[in-house]
Design a protein around this motif. Structure first.
Motif, short mmCIF file in Angstrom:
data_model
loop_
_atom_site.label_atom_id
_atom_site.label_comp_id
_atom_site.label_asym_id
_atom_site.label_seq_id
_atom_site.Cartn_x
_atom_site.Cartn_y
_atom_site.Cartn_z
N UNK A 85 0.88 -1.17 0.00
CA UNK A 85 0.00 0.00 0.00
C UNK A 85 0.91 1.21 0.00
N UNK A 86 1.06 1.86 -1.15
CA UNK A 86 2.00 2.97 -1.27
C UNK A 86 1.32 4.33 -1.15
N UNK A 87 0.02 4.40 -1.39
CA UNK A 87 -0.69 5.68 -1.47
C UNK A 87 -0.02 6.61 -2.48
N UNK A 88 0.72 6.02 -3.41
CA UNK A 88 1.35 6.82 -4.46
C UNK A 88 2.50 7.67 -3.99
N UNK A 89 3.12 7.33 -2.83
CA UNK A 89 4.17 8.19 -2.28
C UNK A 89 5.41 7.35 -1.95
N UNK A 90 6.61 7.89 -2.15
CA UNK A 90 7.84 7.10 -2.02
C UNK A 90 8.07 6.49 -0.64
N UNK A 125 -4.12 13.74 -3.06
CA UNK A 125 -4.22 15.20 -3.09
C UNK A 125 -4.07 15.72 -4.52
N UNK A 126 -5.00 15.35 -5.39
CA UNK A 126 -4.94 15.86 -6.75
C UNK A 126 -6.04 15.26 -7.61
N UNK A 127 -6.24 15.86 -8.78
CA UNK A 127 -7.38 15.48 -9.63
C UNK A 127 -6.97 15.06 -11.04
N UNK A 128 -5.66 14.96 -11.31
CA UNK A 128 -5.24 14.67 -12.68
C UNK A 128 -4.73 13.25 -12.88
N UNK A 129 -4.19 12.63 -11.83
CA UNK A 129 -3.54 11.33 -11.98
C UNK A 129 -2.06 11.43 -12.27
N UNK A 130 -1.52 12.65 -12.30
CA UNK A 130 -0.08 12.83 -12.48
C UNK A 130 0.63 12.47 -11.17
N UNK A 131 1.70 11.69 -11.27
CA UNK A 131 2.40 11.22 -10.08
C UNK A 131 3.89 11.11 -10.41
N UNK A 132 4.69 11.91 -9.70
CA UNK A 132 6.12 11.95 -9.99
C UNK A 132 6.85 10.73 -9.46
N UNK A 133 6.26 9.98 -8.56
CA UNK A 133 6.93 8.81 -7.98
C UNK A 133 6.66 7.55 -8.79
N UNK A 134 5.44 7.34 -9.23
CA UNK A 134 5.06 6.09 -9.88
C UNK A 134 4.57 6.28 -11.32
N UNK A 135 4.62 7.48 -11.79
CA UNK A 135 4.22 7.74 -13.17
C UNK A 135 2.76 8.14 -13.28
N UNK A 136 2.46 8.88 -14.33
CA UNK A 136 1.11 9.37 -14.56
C UNK A 136 0.22 8.27 -15.13
N UNK A 137 -1.02 8.21 -14.65
CA UNK A 137 -2.01 7.28 -15.19
C UNK A 137 -2.65 7.93 -16.42
N UNK A 138 -2.67 7.19 -17.53
CA UNK A 138 -3.25 7.72 -18.76
C UNK A 138 -4.71 7.36 -18.91
N UNK A 334 3.14 19.41 -6.88
CA UNK A 334 1.86 20.02 -6.51
C UNK A 334 1.40 19.55 -5.14
N UNK A 335 1.66 18.28 -4.80
CA UNK A 335 1.26 17.76 -3.49
C UNK A 335 2.19 18.30 -2.41
N UNK A 336 3.47 18.37 -2.71
CA UNK A 336 4.42 18.92 -1.74
C UNK A 336 4.08 20.37 -1.40
N UNK A 337 3.67 21.15 -2.39
CA UNK A 337 3.32 22.55 -2.14
C UNK A 337 2.17 22.67 -1.14
N UNK A 338 1.24 21.72 -1.20
CA UNK A 338 0.08 21.77 -0.30
C UNK A 338 0.43 21.27 1.09
N UNK A 339 1.21 20.18 1.18
CA UNK A 339 1.41 19.51 2.46
C UNK A 339 2.70 19.89 3.19
N UNK A 340 3.70 20.40 2.49
CA UNK A 340 4.96 20.76 3.17
C UNK A 340 4.75 21.76 4.30
N UNK A 341 3.85 22.73 4.17
CA UNK A 341 3.64 23.65 5.31
C UNK A 341 3.21 22.96 6.60
#
Length: 500
Positions: A85-90, A125-138, A334-341
């Motif tokens: 279970x990665x939740x799409x995060x490294x 935390x997003x609506x596009x499916x773009x993911x820098x860790x596991x690749x974007x879903x097409x 985009x996710x880091x910008x929201x959650x890093x704070x």
């Protein structure tokens, strides 16, 4: 190689009748997954595990369970024992929970097999499916466009015919948005209707597991299996209209129908025309501006709750037990910008959080009041105000020629039900001239999930002729004979209203 059944009911019948073995079906599914690997629907796909489970199902004896041997897709923030279970995060790349989420235990208990864990927008935390860790879903329906998110991989797997249905999660629209952009049915239940144990949530107030499928009847069936009330299992919903005459009455929030992309507006107008022709009443009403709702209630609540939800889930994670470590390792900008704070303390003060909860209560009261005042069945709106954007979309998208934030644009209409905890379903409404799917959204008050499903069946049956292009252009005779109900010169007679 045969094509796997797109319908859950069809696959179940073939397997139950012995016309297809579970192993044969699993091999067909895996072959199709290989064919569609480019859409990147799965983060984890364990072929050996699936085939072993399928063989075991073949030797289970004559007593066949409802989902016996059917592989389903599972979003990668829902635990399936011994699968990552990665939740799409490294930080969770190697996290393998020892116990399945309760929602998956219920489906597995009905005989379902886990096809694999599906890709998602990082941490949902997003609506596009773009993911820098596991690749974007097409998007398999329209390659080169976004799939929507955050339950991107589940929608892609179902749309590509890799699974007849699958599980996602929905905080503000994460099941319904990708369903709409892929031409599928996506349902968010009443918050709390499905168990949350074993799900990495970002908001205890808003998050819920949801269902995506090609067929509305399949969504209804899975809802019965997942619901907390055993009396609802295995039964297709049957619900009367609250109006004595049995006619449908739907409320159209004005703000939800403004600022639409012209292509979405054209498809939606066709469905409204079909509803009116069938005798449905459509009433325009006023609700708070969606932009105000997003700022005051939709976004502050998850941001206030995310740190605590991550800490709660990670307390049972051996590979990463610290929310701070997880956030520091976020890969998607985009996710880091929201959650890093959040690393520096709460970003939503307690008073603003309490205000957001008051706003959602006030909104729910106003919405229920409108339904009662007009004796209406549900609210109806376009699921998204624009169709799928190109796959390389950045932080902004063009809405009527103006640059707008991608995230806020796509959740503008779906956030309404999520904020109030209402059940909500996105139905395929048709496609744009470019072939981009468009969805329409029905929202009803809490604990009316089975009524919502029955109402959705009525509405989808009415506008199906609008969603499916005719085999031949309309004839001159039809154009010369306006509809006696609404005067529309496109058909000689209107379809009758579904019987009450």
């Amino acid at each position: 190689m045969s094509r796997p059944a797109r319908s859950l009911a069809l696959a179940a019948r073939l397997l139950r009748e012995g016309r297809l073995s579970c192993e044969e079906h699993a091999r067909d599914v895996l072959d199709r997954c290989a064919e569609h690997a480019s859409c990147n629907a799965f983060v984890t796909l364990d072929a050996d595990r699936l085939l072993t489970a399928a063989r075991a199902a073949d030797h289970a004896g004559p007593a066949r369970r409802p989902l016996h041997g059917i592989p389903l897709a599972v979003k990668d923030n829902i635990d399936v024992a011994l699968l990552p279970t990665t939740a799409g995060t490294p930080a969770l790349r190697h996290h393998r929970p020892g116990r399945s989420a309760e929602v998956w235990r219920r489906l597995a208990g009905a005989g379902a097999l886990a096809l694999g864990k599906t890709g998602m927008h990082e941490l949902a935390y997003g609506v596009t499916g773009q993911n820098a860790a596991f690749g974007t879903v097409g998007n398999p329906v329209v390659p080169g466009y976004i799939c929507g998110g955050s339950s991107s991989g589940t929608a892609a797997a179902v749309a590509a015919g890799l699974a007849p249905a699958g599980l996602g999660t929905d905080t503000g629209g994460s099941v319904r948005i990708p369903a709409a952009l892929c031409g599928l049915v996506g349902m968010r239940p009443t918050t709390g209707r499905y168990p949350a144990a074993g799900v990495l949530r970002i908001s205890r107030t808003r998050d819920t597991v949801g269902v995506i499928a090609t067929d509305l009847a399949d969504v209804a069936f899975l809802d019965g299996l997942l619901a907390a009330d055993p009396a609802e299992r295995y039964a297709y919903p049957r619900a009367p209209s609250p109006r004595p005459d049995g006619r449908i009455r739907l409320l159209l929030p004005r703000r939800a129908w403004t600022g639409l992309d012209p292509r979405v507006a054209a498809v939606a107008a066709g469905c409204l025309r079909e509803l009116r022709c069938a005798g449905a009443d459509l009433v325009q009403v006023d609700l708070p501006d969606p932009a105000d709702l997003l700022g005051e209630a939709a976004l502050p609540v998850p941001l206030h709750e995310t740190w605590h939800e991550l800490a709660f889930y990670l307390a049972r994670c051996e590979t990463c037990g610290d929310p701070g470590e997880l956030i520091r390792r976020i890969a998607s900008p985009d996710v880091a910008d929201v959650l890093a704070p959040l690393l520096h303390g709460p970003v939503v003060p307690d008073e603003r959080y309490r205000h957001a909860l008051r706003v959602q209560d006030d909104l729910a009261g106003a919405a229920v009041g409108l339904l009662r005042e007009h004796r209406a069945d549900a609210f109806l709106s376009p699921t998204t105000i624009l169709p799928a954007a190109p796959a390389d979309v950045g932080a902004e998208v063009s809405v009527l020629g103006r640059p707008e934030p991608v995230f806020l644009s796509y959740i503008r209409n779906t956030a309404f039900a999520a904020v109030m905890g209402w059940p909500s379903i996105s139905l395929p409404a048709g496609t744009t001239p470019e072939g981009l799917p468009v969805g329409l959204l029905l929202d009803t008050p809490p604990h009316t999930d089975r009524f919502l499903l029955a109402l959705a069946a009525r509405c989808a049956g009415i506008w199906r002729s609008s969603a499916e292009p005719p085999a031949a252009p309309p004839t001159a005779t039809l154009e010369e004979e306006p509809c006696p109900t609404c005067g529309t010169p496109t058909r000689s007679t209107c379809p009758p209203i579904w019987p009450a």
